[in-house]
Write a protein that holds these residues in place. Structure first.
Motif, short mmCIF file in Angstrom:
data_model
loop_
_atom_site.label_atom_id
_atom_site.label_comp_id
_atom_site.label_asym_id
_atom_site.label_seq_id
_atom_site.Cartn_x
_atom_site.Cartn_y
_atom_site.Cartn_z
N VAL A 234 0.83 -1.20 0.00
CA VAL A 234 0.00 0.00 0.00
C VAL A 234 0.87 1.25 0.00
O VAL A 234 1.81 1.35 0.77
CB VAL A 234 -0.94 0.00 1.22
CG1 VAL A 234 -1.66 1.33 1.35
CG2 VAL A 234 -1.95 -1.13 1.10
N GLY A 235 0.54 2.19 -0.86
CA GLY A 235 1.26 3.46 -0.88
C GLY A 235 0.90 4.28 -2.11
O GLY A 235 0.72 3.72 -3.19
N GLU B 243 7.65 5.43 -7.03
CA GLU B 243 8.95 5.14 -7.63
C GLU B 243 9.38 3.70 -7.33
O GLU B 243 9.95 3.02 -8.19
CB GLU B 243 10.00 6.13 -7.09
CG GLU B 243 9.81 7.55 -7.60
CD GLU B 243 10.76 8.53 -6.93
OE1 GLU B 243 11.47 8.12 -5.96
OE2 GLU B 243 10.80 9.71 -7.35
N LEU B 244 9.09 3.23 -6.11
CA LEU B 244 9.40 1.85 -5.75
C LEU B 244 8.62 0.87 -6.61
O LEU B 244 9.17 -0.13 -7.10
CB LEU B 244 9.10 1.62 -4.26
CG LEU B 244 9.32 0.18 -3.74
CD1 LEU B 244 10.79 -0.21 -3.84
CD2 LEU B 244 8.83 0.05 -2.31
N PHE B 245 7.32 1.14 -6.82
CA PHE B 245 6.50 0.25 -7.64
C PHE B 245 7.03 0.19 -9.07
O PHE B 245 7.04 -0.88 -9.69
CB PHE B 245 5.05 0.72 -7.65
CG PHE B 245 4.39 0.73 -6.30
CD1 PHE B 245 4.86 -0.07 -5.27
CD2 PHE B 245 3.31 1.56 -6.03
CE1 PHE B 245 4.26 -0.07 -4.02
CE2 PHE B 245 2.70 1.58 -4.80
CZ PHE B 245 3.18 0.76 -3.78
N ASP B 246 7.48 1.33 -9.59
CA ASP B 246 8.03 1.35 -10.94
C ASP B 246 9.30 0.51 -11.03
O ASP B 246 9.51 -0.24 -12.00
CB ASP B 246 8.33 2.80 -11.35
CG ASP B 246 8.87 2.91 -12.77
OD1 ASP B 246 8.18 2.49 -13.71
OD2 ASP B 246 9.99 3.42 -12.93
N LEU C 156 17.86 -2.50 -3.65
CA LEU C 156 16.55 -1.86 -3.58
C LEU C 156 16.31 -1.45 -2.14
O LEU C 156 16.26 -2.29 -1.24
CB LEU C 156 15.47 -2.84 -4.05
CG LEU C 156 14.16 -2.28 -4.61
CD1 LEU C 156 14.44 -1.34 -5.78
CD2 LEU C 156 13.26 -3.41 -5.07
N GLU C 157 16.16 -0.15 -1.90
CA GLU C 157 15.96 0.38 -0.56
C GLU C 157 14.47 0.61 -0.34
O GLU C 157 13.81 1.29 -1.14
CB GLU C 157 16.72 1.69 -0.38
CG GLU C 157 16.68 2.27 1.02
CD GLU C 157 17.59 1.54 1.99
OE1 GLU C 157 17.26 1.51 3.19
OE2 GLU C 157 18.64 1.01 1.55
N ILE C 158 13.92 0.05 0.74
CA ILE C 158 12.49 0.21 1.05
C ILE C 158 12.36 1.28 2.12
O ILE C 158 12.95 1.17 3.20
CB ILE C 158 11.89 -1.12 1.53
CG1 ILE C 158 12.15 -2.20 0.48
CG2 ILE C 158 10.39 -0.98 1.77
CD1 ILE C 158 11.80 -3.59 0.93
N PRO C 159 11.60 2.35 1.85
CA PRO C 159 11.53 3.47 2.80
C PRO C 159 10.81 3.11 4.09
O PRO C 159 9.85 2.33 4.08
CB PRO C 159 10.76 4.54 2.02
CG PRO C 159 9.93 3.78 1.05
CD PRO C 159 10.75 2.57 0.67
N PRO C 160 11.23 3.68 5.23
CA PRO C 160 10.50 3.48 6.49
C PRO C 160 9.18 4.24 6.46
O PRO C 160 8.99 5.17 5.67
CB PRO C 160 11.46 4.06 7.53
CG PRO C 160 12.26 5.09 6.78
CD PRO C 160 12.41 4.56 5.39
N LEU C 161 8.27 3.86 7.34
CA LEU C 161 6.95 4.46 7.36
C LEU C 161 7.01 5.95 7.70
O LEU C 161 6.20 6.74 7.19
CB LEU C 161 6.06 3.72 8.38
CG LEU C 161 4.60 4.18 8.47
CD1 LEU C 161 3.91 4.14 7.11
CD2 LEU C 161 3.85 3.32 9.48
N ARG C 162 7.96 6.37 8.53
CA ARG C 162 8.03 7.79 8.92
C ARG C 162 8.37 8.69 7.72
O ARG C 162 8.15 9.90 7.78
CB ARG C 162 9.08 7.98 10.02
CG ARG C 162 10.50 7.63 9.62
CD ARG C 162 11.49 7.83 10.76
NE ARG C 162 12.81 7.33 10.41
CZ ARG C 162 13.18 6.07 10.57
NH1 ARG C 162 12.33 5.20 11.09
NH2 ARG C 162 14.39 5.68 10.23
N ASP C 163 8.90 8.11 6.64
CA ASP C 163 9.21 8.89 5.44
C ASP C 163 8.04 8.93 4.46
O ASP C 163 8.15 9.53 3.38
CB ASP C 163 10.44 8.31 4.73
CG ASP C 163 11.73 8.58 5.49
OD1 ASP C 163 11.68 9.38 6.45
OD2 ASP C 163 12.77 8.00 5.13
#
Length: 489
Positions: A149-150, A157-160, A315-322
């Motif tokens: 979800v996002g 950008e991550l999904f792409d 591949l870096e997955i962002p934390p929720l706070r970002d």
């Protein structure tokens, strides 16, 4: 390629209700006939009388008939296609299904979207249907991208990236991110987007398996390899053959095993424990870690050559706070998830509760948020979650506890408790009477929320103002509303 109208799908299950639900979903996906038969059906009838193009079999631990059906079907029919229906969480039975020939599995109890996704992934592999002929499963915005979800820029950008990397299907991938950000979900999405989607996705948590067992879990072992090895066993690499192996917490792997993993990545082959003959490994490896592997390399805790071999596509997955703007979408997803099977509507969050959730730093990331929502859905009885209902560590601004918005939510919640409850459906009830009571309840809620402003109440209810006024007059709801107001005063 068009599917012939004579195509036949056979469902073998003793659960009649589940079979009927599955049949209804498949009707939307596949042409031709769909038949349901019990597990006690003799094996010869499946092929001689039915000769299905697609077989779906419900498996049970206590009844081996389903596995026998799968094995016989794949032994006797060339280019056979089958899907196992396995009780949710039964990994052992899932592995046995794959050994028996099933190309994929669906968890029971069934979820229509999962059925659509699995069937749409499996069918192209047998050239029975093209992607254009299978309708894409309908997803709500809260269901996200392959379950992730996002809607923020960083997530789009991550999904792409997942789409582009997934299509390539071969390169090793290293997922990095804090604990709880959803690394396994990303790995599953990469698998689903890849040409390997029709084969197994096999997850392994390297930190959860003792060092002494991890080697045999990954590579399997031969009969007599050690005390107690009374028969050969395939490892996770073999179960993932043709598909994807997800190695979570890769930083916890001991150095000796790191060397063996490096050889598999370089040579595409390995030897089982106690074996001498190499086994080919057509597997895409996705590794994940929440530690700094570069630092681990510098400290000598992780092999340099393995690090660079894994880090082909980082591949870096962002934390929720970002990405706190995604929290409303996540709340929608989780409240719907934990409301399944209940007659009530999913819980809502007041404006101040949402603000408090977005101001919290979320050290546990999405996993922490999900756990908190689950706790609230289980323990909190009211329809609206206020800031006072949140765990104390979430609320950083005490002023949020005493604002007009929260007081209004509290007054509305208290007033609604005085309104008629939904009927007990075990008892007889008059439909028209209950519909009228529910209509009264909605109108009174709208009046309370707008402090008696009928124009605003009509807008909330998406009604014409004149229509609302007629209903209030006809039902004498003004008197009820005034009585509620006096009770609150």
């Amino acid at each position: 390629m068009n599917i012939p109208s004579s195509q036949h799908t056979l469902i073998i299950t003793d659960n009649h209700a589940e079979g009927d639900r599955l049949k209804e979903v498949l009707r939307q996906l596949l042409p031709g006939t769909i038949t349901i038969m019990p597990l006690s059906t003799p094996h010869y009838r499946v092929l001689r009388e039915q000769n299905p193009d697609l077989l779906l079999v419900a498996l049970q631990q206590e009844n081996p008939s389903g596995l026998r059906h799968l094995h016989r079907f794949h032994t006797e029919k060339e280019n056979s296609l089958s899907i196992a229906i396995v009780p949710e969480g039964d990994r052992e039975l899932t592995i046995e299904a794959m050994h028996s020939g099933a190309q994929a599995h669906i968890a029971s109890p069934l979820h229509p979207e999962e059925v659509e996704l699995v069937v749409s992934r499996v069918m192209p592999r047998t050239h029975l249907v093209s992607k254009s002929e299978i309708p894409a499963p309908k997803l709500r915005e809260s269901d996200g991208f392959h379950g992730i979800v996002g809607n923020t820029t960083v997530m789009r950008e991550l999904f792409d990236l997942i789409d582009r990397i997934g299509e390539e299907g071969e390169s090793t991938i290293l997922l990095q991110g804090e604990s709880g950000v959803g690394k396994e979900l990303v790995a599953q999405a990469l698998h689903a987007c890849s040409p390997r989607a029709g084969h197994n996705f096999v997850p392994v948590n390297c930190a959860a398996i003792p060092d002494s067992l991890l080697e045999s879990e990954l590579f399997g072992y031969e009969k007599g390899a050690f005390t107690g090895a009374t028969q050969a066993k395939k490892g996770r690499f073999q179960h993932a053959n043709g598909g994807t192996l997800f190695l979570d917490e890769i930083g916890e792997m001991r150095p000796e095993l790191q060397a063996k993993l490096l050889r598999v990545l370089q040579e595409k082959e390995f030897e089982p424990v106690g074996g001498m003959k190499p086994v080919q490994a057509d597997v895409r490896v996705i590794a994940a870690t929440n530690i700094n592997l570069e630092l681990a390399v510098n400290e000598g805790r992780f092999r340099t050559d393995l690090y660079y071999r894994l880090n082909v596509v980082p591949l870096e997955i962002p934390p929720l706070r970002d990405r706190v703007e995604d929290i409303p979408l996540l709340l929608d997803k989780f409240t719907r998830l934990f409301n399944r099977g209940k007659q009530s509507q999913p819980k809502r969050f007041s404006a101040n509760a949402l603000k408090a959730l977005q101001e919290y730093p979320w050290p546990g990331n999405v996993r922490e948020l999900k756990n908190i929502v689950q706790r609230l859905c289980v323990l909190h009885r009211k329809a609206v979650v206020r800031v006072q209902d949140l765990p104390p560590q979430i609320v950083s601004d005490p002023e949020l506890l005493h604002t007009p918005e929260e007081e209004e939510e509290e007054a509305l919640s208290a007033a609604v408790q005085d309104l008629p409850d939904m009927p007990d459906m075990e008892e007889e009830t008059d439909f028209n009477t209950r519909v009228s009571e529910f209509e009264d309840r909605l109108i009174l809620q709208a009046l309370i929320a707008t402090n008696g402003n009928k124009k605003q109440a009509a807008e909330k209810l998406n009604l014409k103002r004149t229509t609302l006024l007629e209903k209030i007059k006809k039902k004498q709801l003004d008197k009820v509303f005034n009585s509620l107001q006096k009770k609150q005063a």
